[in-house]
Design an enzyme around this catalytic site. Structure first.
Site, PDB file in Angstrom:
ATOM      1  N   LYS A 280       1.079 -10.894  -3.556  1.00  0.00           N
ATOM      2  CA  LYS A 280       2.369 -10.220  -3.746  1.00  0.00           C
ATOM      3  C   LYS A 280       3.362 -11.164  -4.418  1.00  0.00           C
ATOM      4  CE  LYS A 280       2.303  -7.050   0.220  1.00  0.00           C
ATOM      5  NZ  LYS A 280       2.354  -5.810  -0.558  1.00  0.00           N
ATOM      6  N   ARG A 354      -5.590   0.284   4.584  1.00  0.00           N
ATOM      7  CA  ARG A 354      -6.594   1.353   4.697  1.00  0.00           C
ATOM      8  C   ARG A 354      -7.967   0.807   5.061  1.00  0.00           C
ATOM      9  NH1 ARG A 354      -5.089   3.134  -1.315  1.00  0.00           N
ATOM     10  NH2 ARG A 354      -3.169   2.138  -0.632  1.00  0.00           N
TER      11      ARG A 354
HETATM   12  N1  BES Z   1       1.906  -3.384   3.516  1.00  0.00           N
HETATM   13  C1  BES Z   1       1.860  -2.924   2.184  1.00  0.00           C
HETATM   14  C2  BES Z   1       2.767  -1.709   1.949  1.00  0.00           C
HETATM   15  C3  BES Z   1       4.236  -2.001   1.904  1.00  0.00           C
HETATM   16  C4  BES Z   1       4.809  -2.542   0.790  1.00  0.00           C
HETATM   17  C5  BES Z   1       5.017  -1.682   2.977  1.00  0.00           C
HETATM   18  C6  BES Z   1       6.163  -2.779   0.753  1.00  0.00           C
HETATM   19  C7  BES Z   1       6.385  -1.911   2.948  1.00  0.00           C
HETATM   20  C8  BES Z   1       6.952  -2.476   1.829  1.00  0.00           C
HETATM   21  C9  BES Z   1       0.443  -2.521   1.805  1.00  0.00           C
HETATM   22  O1  BES Z   1      -0.554  -3.290   2.366  1.00  0.00           O
HETATM   23  C10 BES Z   1       0.350  -2.683   0.325  1.00  0.00           C
HETATM   24  O2  BES Z   1       0.434  -3.774  -0.134  1.00  0.00           O
HETATM   25  N2  BES Z   1       0.176  -1.580  -0.373  1.00  0.00           N
HETATM   26  C11 BES Z   1       0.102  -1.601  -1.783  1.00  0.00           C
HETATM   27  C12 BES Z   1      -0.971  -0.641  -2.199  1.00  0.00           C
HETATM   28  C13 BES Z   1      -1.297  -0.703  -3.666  1.00  0.00           C
HETATM   29  C14 BES Z   1      -1.968  -2.007  -3.985  1.00  0.00           C
HETATM   30  C15 BES Z   1      -2.188   0.449  -4.009  1.00  0.00           C
HETATM   31  C16 BES Z   1       1.467  -1.198  -2.354  1.00  0.00           C
HETATM   32  O3  BES Z   1       2.095  -0.295  -1.810  1.00  0.00           O
HETATM   33  O4  BES Z   1       1.898  -1.818  -3.312  1.00  0.00           O
HETATM   34 MN    MN Z   2      -0.979  -4.999   1.231  1.00  0.00          MN
END
Ligand code: BES
Ligand code: MN
Ligand code: ZN
Length: 497
Positions: A280, A354
């Site tokens: 990230k 997931r």
């Molecule tokens: N924990 C995150 C989702 C999230 C992001 C929650 C920002 C709250 C704030 C999750 O694990 C994630 O990283 N999801 C990705 C999925 C994508 C790679 C398809 C996302 O939402 O960017």
């Molecule tokens: Mn994630």
């Protein structure tokens, strides 16, 4: 704080502070009218001077009001009586609790339970008042070396009721309110705890602690070895990049009949999500300590049910892991095999929620559940779609979706349904496995739910994406405790409460 219920003559209440409501255009609420009468028009007289007209958000402290036993009267502006809703009622409550806590009185009588609030049912007003009062007093201090002590903090709040006949309902509401508030607090505390404190092992220990304190709760924690035996290749692939061992926490509460099918709550317990190899960006990455808030809401809901001694069988399942980059971490393109036997191409290691949930959902089949609800901070896309107001709801059963939507709106912890149409499923097609773990551009919240739907075919299932609702960013950064109110309301509903 301590809470109690009081009935009887309001003007005879011996208290440091009596809290009363004033509607727009200086209209007194029913209980304020009683005090006005006893004081021979003192309140109306003061209002006439123009210090307060009853607009929402106003406050006026009066001393030595004649004809009553209270030392002070705090008047709260509520706006137009016909427009009084949950938001305004709670705003007035929060403001008054905070200002009393900052000084003035150490105990008070809340005299506003006789006003009609459009979206709070009359029977629930005491419960909701207590939940919100605790909400406004919440502070997280576990990781501060010093905490500023208040000189005269508010210690006791009595809720006054006009009608003695309401006493029984109110006493129940008081117990429920305290139980729900305790659950919300647990969820907030776990969420706010940083990743170096709150690891999967820490969460597992908290579950065991909860199990030791309640006879009806049995707790089991599966270690990586046991998960390997079960074939949980998706869950375990996420924790490969971490030095903290993954845990699968199972909390089994037998509050109902032995043969009654349980409700199973599955909560994402990612104690820190750096994204893994699909790392990230740095900005606000600290907030990924909140990626276990789904799991924390399972803890909090369990706590609330235990405290209420709800006659229901409830099982909490919390898969817990970290998601970090490492030489041994999941790589984009890796194919893993889930417990269900279905294979998954990991196209983005940041779509890890997931992966841990799918194995926990498959595991839940063994409980022969009445219903399974998973709760997860699953997608940033959910924040884009719904912001911080509503949790995203998707389900494979319409009646269940309705039940959850109703539970949420009746306690102000709302969800909004998104479609789970078949057409979205093809976004998960993979050339190398049964499915990909991401759905590409568009409808990210829905494709995440589509992924989970492939592991929930054997039961009635709903999914709550709480990415936007589980915590606040900015100056008031912190866990919200959502969706514990929604979930407890739902479970109470199942018990006919
Ligand atoms: N924990 C995150 C989702 C999230 C992001 C929650 C920002 C709250 C704030 C999750 O694990 C994630 O990283 N999801 C990705 C999925 C994508 C790679 C398809 C996302 O939402 O960017
Ligand atoms: Mn994630
Ligand atoms: Zn995540």
């Amino acid at each position: 704080m301590e809470y109690s219920i009081k009935t009887g003559d309001l003007t005879k209440q011996r208290t440091a502070c009596l809290i009363l409501g004033v509607f727009a255009k200086r209209q007194l609420s029913p209980s304020a009218l009683l005090v006005d009468k006893a004081s021979k028009g003192h309140l109306k007289e003061i209002l006439k001077r123009g210090d307060m007209n009853g607009e929402s958000g106003q406050q006026l402290m009066l001393y030595d009001v004649p004809g009553i036993q209270a030392e002070r009267v705090l008047l709260l502006g509520l706006g137009k009586a016909s427009e009084l809703n949950r938001k305004r009622y709670m705003k007035a409550l929060t403001a008054s609790i905070k200002s009393l806590n900052d000084g003035h009185a150490i105990e008070a009588v809340w005299g506003l339970c006789d006003v009609a609030v459009s979206n709070i049912p009359e029977a629930g007003i005491v419960r909701e008042t207590i939940v919100q009062s605790e909400e406004s007093l919440y502070q997280f201090a576990e990781t501060k070396s010093t905490v500023k002590k208040r000189q005269r903090p508010l210690k006791r709040l009595a809720v006054w009721l006009a009608d003695r006949r309401q006493l029984k309902t109110a006493q129940k509401g008081l117990q429920q309110g305290k139980a729900i508030a305790k659950g919300i607090k647990l969820t907030k505390d776990l969420g706010n705890l940083p990743g170096n404190y709150c690891t999967p092992t820490y969460l597992a220990d908290q579950a065991k602690k909860l199990g030791r304190s309640h006879a009806k709760l049995k707790v089991q924690v599966l270690e990586e070895k046991q998960m390997e035996k079960l074939g949980m290749g998706a869950l375990l692939s996420v924790s490969r990049g971490s030095r903290q061992p993954a845990k699968l926490i199972i909390m089994n509460y037998q509050g109902g009949k032995a043969d009654a099918k349980p409700v199973v709550l599955v909560g994402k317990g990612l104690t820190f999500d750096a994204g893994g190899i699909s790392l990230k960006p740095a900005a606000a990455m600290d907030e990924m300590k909140y990626d276990m808030c789904g799991g924390a809401s399972v803890f909090g809901t369990m706590m609330a049910c235990l405290e209420m001694d709800l006659p229901i069988n409830l099982i909490g399942v919390v898969p817990s892991s970290e998601n970090l980059p490492d030489g041994d971490a999941n790589k984009p393109g890796d194919v893993v095999t889930s417990m269900s036997g279905q294979t998954i191409e990991v196209l983005n290691t940041d779509a890890e929620g997931r992966l841990i949930l799918c194995d926990a959902l498959t595991y839940s089949e063994r409980f022969n559940p009445a219903t399974v609800i998973d709760i997860a901070t699953l997608t940033g896309a959910c924040i884009v779609a719904l912001g911080n107001q509503a949790s995203g709801l998707m389900a494979n059963n319409e009646a269940l979706a309705e039940e959850l939507l109703d539970a949420g709106s009746s306690c102000g912890d709302r969800a909004w349904q998104l479609p789970l149409w078949d057409e979205y499923q093809e976004q998960l097609d993979s050339n190398f496995a049964d499915m990909a773990n991401i759905g590409g551009k568009g409808a990210g919240t829905i494709t995440a739910a589509c992924f989970l739907s492939r592991y929930t075919k054997k039961f009635k299932w709903a999914h709550l994406d709480i990415a936007g609702t589980a915590w606040r960013s900015g100056a008031a950064k912190g866990a919200t405790g959502r969706p514990v109110p929604l979930l407890t309301r739902f479970l109470m509903g199942r018990c006919g409460l």
